[in-house]
Design a protein around this motif. Structure first.
Motif, PDB file in Angstrom:
ATOM      1  N   UNK A 199       1.138  -1.003  -0.070  1.00 43.88           N
ATOM      2  CA  UNK A 199       0.057   0.324   0.044  1.00 43.88           C
ATOM      3  C   UNK A 199       0.890   0.613   0.226  1.00 43.88           C
ATOM      4  N   UNK A 200       0.506   1.890  -0.949  1.00 43.62           N
ATOM      5  CA  UNK A 200       1.292   3.376  -1.381  1.00 43.62           C
ATOM      6  C   UNK A 200       0.638   4.358  -0.836  1.00 43.62           C
ATOM      7  N   UNK A 201       1.104   4.702  -0.008  1.00 40.68           N
ATOM      8  CA  UNK A 201       0.138   6.372   1.348  1.00 40.68           C
ATOM      9  C   UNK A 201       1.092   7.784   0.816  1.00 40.68           C
ATOM     10  N   UNK A 202       0.681   8.459  -0.074  1.00 42.92           N
ATOM     11  CA  UNK A 202       1.414   9.862   0.190  1.00 42.92           C
ATOM     12  C   UNK A 202       1.746  11.011   1.317  1.00 42.92           C
ATOM     13  N   UNK A 203       0.672  10.305   2.354  1.00 38.12           N
ATOM     14  CA  UNK A 203       1.024  10.870   3.884  1.00 38.12           C
ATOM     15  C   UNK A 203       1.339  10.428   4.591  1.00 38.12           C
ATOM     16  N   UNK A 204       2.032  10.584   5.792  1.00 35.56           N
ATOM     17  CA  UNK A 204       2.527  10.529   7.122  1.00 35.56           C
ATOM     18  C   UNK A 204       1.753   9.729   7.255  1.00 35.56           C
ATOM     19  N   UNK A 205       1.723   8.669   8.421  1.00 33.10           N
ATOM     20  CA  UNK A 205       0.601   7.163   9.714  1.00 33.10           C
ATOM     21  C   UNK A 205      -0.373   8.072  10.034  1.00 33.10           C
ATOM     22  N   UNK A 206       0.307   9.142  10.721  1.00 33.91           N
ATOM     23  CA  UNK A 206      -0.590  10.052  11.149  1.00 33.91           C
ATOM     24  C   UNK A 206      -1.474  11.414  10.590  1.00 33.91           C
ATOM     25  N   UNK A 207      -1.329  11.371   9.528  1.00 31.08           N
ATOM     26  CA  UNK A 207      -1.896  12.753   9.200  1.00 31.08           C
ATOM     27  C   UNK A 207      -3.360  12.602   8.633  1.00 31.08           C
ATOM     28  N   UNK A 208      -4.047  13.742   8.983  1.00 28.53           N
ATOM     29  CA  UNK A 208      -5.225  12.968   8.161  1.00 28.53           C
ATOM     30  C   UNK A 208      -6.067  14.374   7.975  1.00 28.53           C
ATOM     31  N   UNK A 253       0.527  -8.547   8.067  1.00 29.34           N
ATOM     32  CA  UNK A 253       1.609  -9.020   6.813  1.00 29.34           C
ATOM     33  C   UNK A 253       1.800  -7.997   5.618  1.00 29.34           C
ATOM     34  N   UNK A 254       1.020  -7.327   5.965  1.00 30.10           N
ATOM     35  CA  UNK A 254       0.793  -6.040   4.573  1.00 30.10           C
ATOM     36  C   UNK A 254       1.907  -4.944   4.799  1.00 30.10           C
ATOM     37  N   UNK A 255       2.905  -4.445   3.679  1.00 27.12           N
ATOM     38  CA  UNK A 255       3.524  -3.796   3.281  1.00 27.12           C
ATOM     39  C   UNK A 255       2.740  -2.506   2.703  1.00 27.12           C
ATOM     40  N   UNK A 256       3.020  -1.570   4.679  1.00 26.45           N
ATOM     41  CA  UNK A 256       3.036   0.087   4.069  1.00 26.45           C
ATOM     42  C   UNK A 256       3.993   1.026   3.907  1.00 26.45           C
ATOM     43  N   UNK A 257       3.215   1.153   3.028  1.00 28.49           N
ATOM     44  CA  UNK A 257       4.427   2.407   2.855  1.00 28.49           C
ATOM     45  C   UNK A 257       3.837   4.184   2.723  1.00 28.49           C
ATOM     46  N   UNK A 258       4.262   4.655   3.225  1.00 31.29           N
ATOM     47  CA  UNK A 258       3.784   5.988   3.876  1.00 31.29           C
ATOM     48  C   UNK A 258       4.631   7.165   2.854  1.00 31.29           C
ATOM     49  N   UNK A 259       4.505   8.126   2.886  1.00 28.68           N
ATOM     50  CA  UNK A 259       5.636   9.209   2.062  1.00 28.68           C
ATOM     51  C   UNK A 259       5.706   8.420   0.872  1.00 28.68           C
ATOM     52  N   UNK A 260       5.420   7.699   0.461  1.00 19.94           N
ATOM     53  CA  UNK A 260       5.104   7.700  -1.108  1.00 19.94           C
ATOM     54  C   UNK A 260       4.546   7.945  -2.115  1.00 19.94           C
ATOM     55  N   UNK A 261       4.976   9.060  -2.821  1.00 20.95           N
ATOM     56  CA  UNK A 261       3.636   9.677  -3.478  1.00 20.95           C
ATOM     57  C   UNK A 261       3.700   8.486  -5.368  1.00 20.95           C
TER      58      UNK A 261
END
Length: 786
Positions: free
Chosen positions: A30-39, A111-119
């Motif tokens: 999972x690629x998420x451009x924000x940080x883990x705590x951002x909402x 075991x999902x690969x979470x990648x934050x700050x990945x735009x």
């Protein structure tokens, strides 16, 4: 399978964990451009139904979410200093951050690969078998492959802002405030132990007039605090949009509809999910619901396809698009309701609140009764008292069975038998078929029975088998029918007068609807030359002033005959592409004289005819006008045009507008659905201040009750159900368990059947209630008698 999810919102995270749960060998990133705590949100809302689906899909995640939920059943509506409360609605609120944290933790556990700050801007370079584009409302993937997805983005009319407050609301609260600039409304609900979401909304012209467009964020918040100070109990409003300044925090809701959801790029299919694929207005709380249900649906489809990914994607797109469109249609109804609060605000607070509760048409009268029977019973009594009734103790009167009066004519209930062509007249003369057809339906319980469109001259007929009212024999034949209705029933009977225009000289329906006569045809006239069926129908010619005088006088003569024949009510047919409709629609009126061009000019001749008829129709009897409120063709009449038409007819003495649509052009593309024309009726009734009849796909007592109770129409016309069942009204009364005498009277000859029918329906309701408590297997066995 290797799966890449672009976007770490609810859709992407939930799909990732479901697929990892389904097969731990799946490699999911999972690629998420924000940080883990951002909402950037406050709280989100689910229905109990959505939570049930989550419990089936992943009980552990559902349990964690349920533990963090704030649950409530009540909806509170505040307007004009009044508070109305309705229960049984079953909502759950949770903070968006809390929801994301739960989903993130479950992904990590599995075991999902979470990648934050990945735009990830697009799908290039992703090594995957399946790519999920859950990149939100402003999806870059959707934009990149727009030619495939074919998105349609509709920016709605209101401006709104998401805020928070420490005021803890015990119910989902709607608060309405009238200002010098117009109406503002707040949507508020609690989502955790110390915070509530507080959305402020107003139509854009109102928002601008109040100066909010030019206010700083701080000033705008102060404005809202003062406006809603009573419901806030002195609590402050909070913004968590530090990155937005001034008017940027006020947005217009974009309704997103995509024609397709899957793009095949020769490598991995790219699938839209969540807000990237569709949006549903926050007023029905469905954005997160739809995102999670997308994830559930696709994961289930993949599991059922057993390795055939293309088959799974086909099932996902086919099944989810239908369900989502259903929700989006309900959300559109809700959106339009809130865009037009000014239109509803003239209703009494009781009816205003009921209208709000049923605004999406997903919650009907009987559904609302299941949620809160006490509320519905009290509201029915209030409505009945306004109609002049004194309901017996413990027995409320359903809205459809309340009386309605126009001029001197009082109808016993709100049910109308639509004018339905029978093609059974001989030389314009109604026959015994008409006596039986209309007499049976008058005895069947409806308050008002319409004769089919009756023509004012021989060359005004649609077919050679259509009735007319242009000679003494026809007048006498109709007098026989009205006398029967008046002597054998308590129904009233109405006549609809019309002229077929360019749609005349055709075969009867069962020989070829709208097909021209092969012999015996007569010349056709209309506003401008036209062929109703291009290349098939006969051409009409444009009416001259001499033609207009003759036809107007034919309508006047028929009106006098209608009074002699004993009709209680008269309607002028200006809809469906017939002669007078051809003047009203710019699709069929191409004249360059004073009867063409602007709507004011196009109205000129139909108004002239109506005025002449009203002058000779008895003053104590009502007159209505049927119009096509929407041509369903670009360049044709719109619902806004219909409002102006209705104002013009009202000014000349019309008592009611019979609101239909379409049938003006074969190029039409109507959007069908349950009660699909009722919004046109509601707009005319509440913007013009005139009584209306709602028509179109109204087929149950529940539909009629919902429409009448919410103030969307004063009467409901039932067509096909009345063709199939002359006693539809009596049957529906028994089916919903209404046995009271108000608004329902069985012919004395048939009273022996009444008690038996009521018992049968009572037994069916009891069995249905019992079955509802059984498991699917038990229900199947019970149906088989096991």
């Amino acid at each position: 399978m290797r799966i890449s999810c672009i976007g770490g919102g609810p859709a992407g995270l939930y799909f990732a964990l479901l697929m990892k749960q389904q097969d731990p060998s799946n490699q999911i990133t999972v690629y998420e451009r924000n940080r883990a705590g951002d909402t950037f949100g406050w709280g989100v809302v689910f229905s109990d139904q959505t939570l049930s689906a989550m419990q089936q899909a992943d009980p552990k995640t559902a349990s964690q979410i349920l533990d963090a939920f704030n649950h409530w059943d009540d909806i509170e509506v505040n307007i004009a200093g009044r508070k109305m409360l309705s229960g049984g609605h079953g909502f759950c609120g949770i903070g968006r951050m809390k929801l994301l944290n739960i989903l993130q933790q479950r992904c990590i556990e599995l075991g999902v690969d979470l990648r934050f700050e990945s735009d990830v801007a697009d799908d290039e370079g992703l090594d995957a078998d399946l790519i999920i584009a859950a990149d939100g409302l402003n999806s870059r993937i959707r934009t990149k492959y727009a030619a495939t997805y074919q998105p349609d983005v509709d920016l709605r009319q209101c401006r709104f802002v998401w805020l928070g407050t420490r005021k803890l609301f015990d119910a989902f609260t709607f608060d309405f405030q009238r200002t010098e600039w117009g109406w503002f409304q707040a949507h508020a609900y609690r989502f955790d132990a110390d915070t509530s979401t507080f959305i402020v909304e107003a139509p854009e012209p109102v928002w601008k007039a109040a100066g909010l467009e030019d206010m700083s964020k701080e000033d705008a918040i102060a404005f809202c605090e003062k406006l809603f100070e009573k419901v806030l109990d002195g609590n402050k409003l909070i913004s968590n949009s530090a990155h937005l300044r001034g008017s940027a925090q006020w947005i217009r809701f974009p309704r997103v509809v995509c024609k397709t959801w899957v793009h095949h790029n020769g490598k991995a299919p790219v699938v839209l999910m969540g807000d990237a694929a569709h949006t549903a207005h926050f007023s029905i709380g469905s954005g997160t619901k739809l995102a999670l249900e997308d994830a559930i649906g696709l994961a289930r489809n993949i599991g059922e396809a057993k390795g055939d990914l293309n088959a799974a994607l086909h099932s996902y797109e086919a099944t989810r698009s239908v369900e989502v469109l259903r929700i989006q249609n309900a959300a559109r109804n809700s959106t339009e309701w809130f865009e037009n609060v000014e239109r509803h605000a003239h209703l009494d607070p009781e009816q205003f609140a009921y209208s709000l509760l049923t605004r999406s048409q997903r919650i009907s009268h009987e559904n609302l009764r299941l949620r809160d029977a006490a509320y519905v019973g009290e509201f029915e009594n209030w409505l009945a008292e306004r109609a002049g009734l004194q309901p017996a103790k413990g027995q409320s009167v359903p809205p459809m069975f309340t009386p309605f009066t126009l001029r001197s004519v009082s109808l016993k209930n709100r049910v109308v038998v639509s004018p339905m062509a029978q093609y059974s007249a001989v030389d314009g003369l109604p026959t015994d078929h008409h006596l039986v057809h209309l007499g049976a339906r008058a005895m069947g319980g409806a308050g008002l029975v319409f004769v089919e469109m009756t023509c004012v001259s021989p060359d005004a007929r649609i077919t050679p088998a259509c009735p007319g009212l242009y000679n003494d024999a026809q007048t006498a034949a109709f007098k026989r029918i009205t006398d029967y209705v008046h002597s054998q029933s308590t129904a009233k009977i109405a006549l609809q007068l019309g002229h077929a225009g360019a749609k005349g000289a055709t075969k009867v329906m069962w020989e070829g609807i709208d097909q021209p006569l092969e012999s015996g045809a007569w010349p056709l006239i209309s506003a401008s030359p036209q062929q109703y069926l291009p290349g098939v129908s006969a051409w009409s010619r444009a009416m001259t002033r001499v033609d207009m005088d003759r036809v107007r006088d034919d309508f006047v003569a028929a009106t006098k005959r209608a009074a002699e024949a004993g009709f209680d009510w008269l309607e002028l047919h200006c809809a469906h592409g017939y002669l007078l409709s051809s003047f009203l629609s710019p699709l069929t009126n191409q004249r360059d004289d004073e009867y063409g061009g602007s709507l004011e000019n196009r109205l000129r001749y139909p108004l002239e005819v109506f005025k002449a008829m009203r002058a000779v129709w008895p003053a104590h009897l009502p007159m209505s006008v049927r119009i096509s409120a929407h041509d369903w063709v670009p360049g044709g009449n719109t619902p806004d045009d219909a409002v102006e038409m209705s104002r013009a007819f009202k000014a000349l003495g019309a008592d009611l507008i019979d609101v239909s649509s379409g049938q003006v052009s074969k190029a039409e593309k109507p959007v069908y659905g349950r009660m699909f024309q009722t919004p046109f009726s509601e707009a005319i009734r509440n913007r013009v201040g005139i009584a209306t009849i709602a028509v179109g796909a109204i087929s149950e007592a529940d539909h009629v009750n919902s429409i009448i109770a919410s103030g969307r129409a004063d009467l409901c016309a039932i067509a096909r159900p009345h063709l199939a069942n002359p006693v539809w009204t009596l049957m529906e009364a028994a089916r919903i368990g209404y046995m009271g005498g108000v608004g329902v009277d069985w012919p004395k000859q048939y009273t022996s059947a009444k008690v038996q029918l009521e018992r049968n329906y009572e037994r069916e309701r009891a069995q249905a209630a019992q079955m509802a408590g059984l498991s699917p297997l038990e229900q199947a066995n019970r149906a088989l008698g096991v």
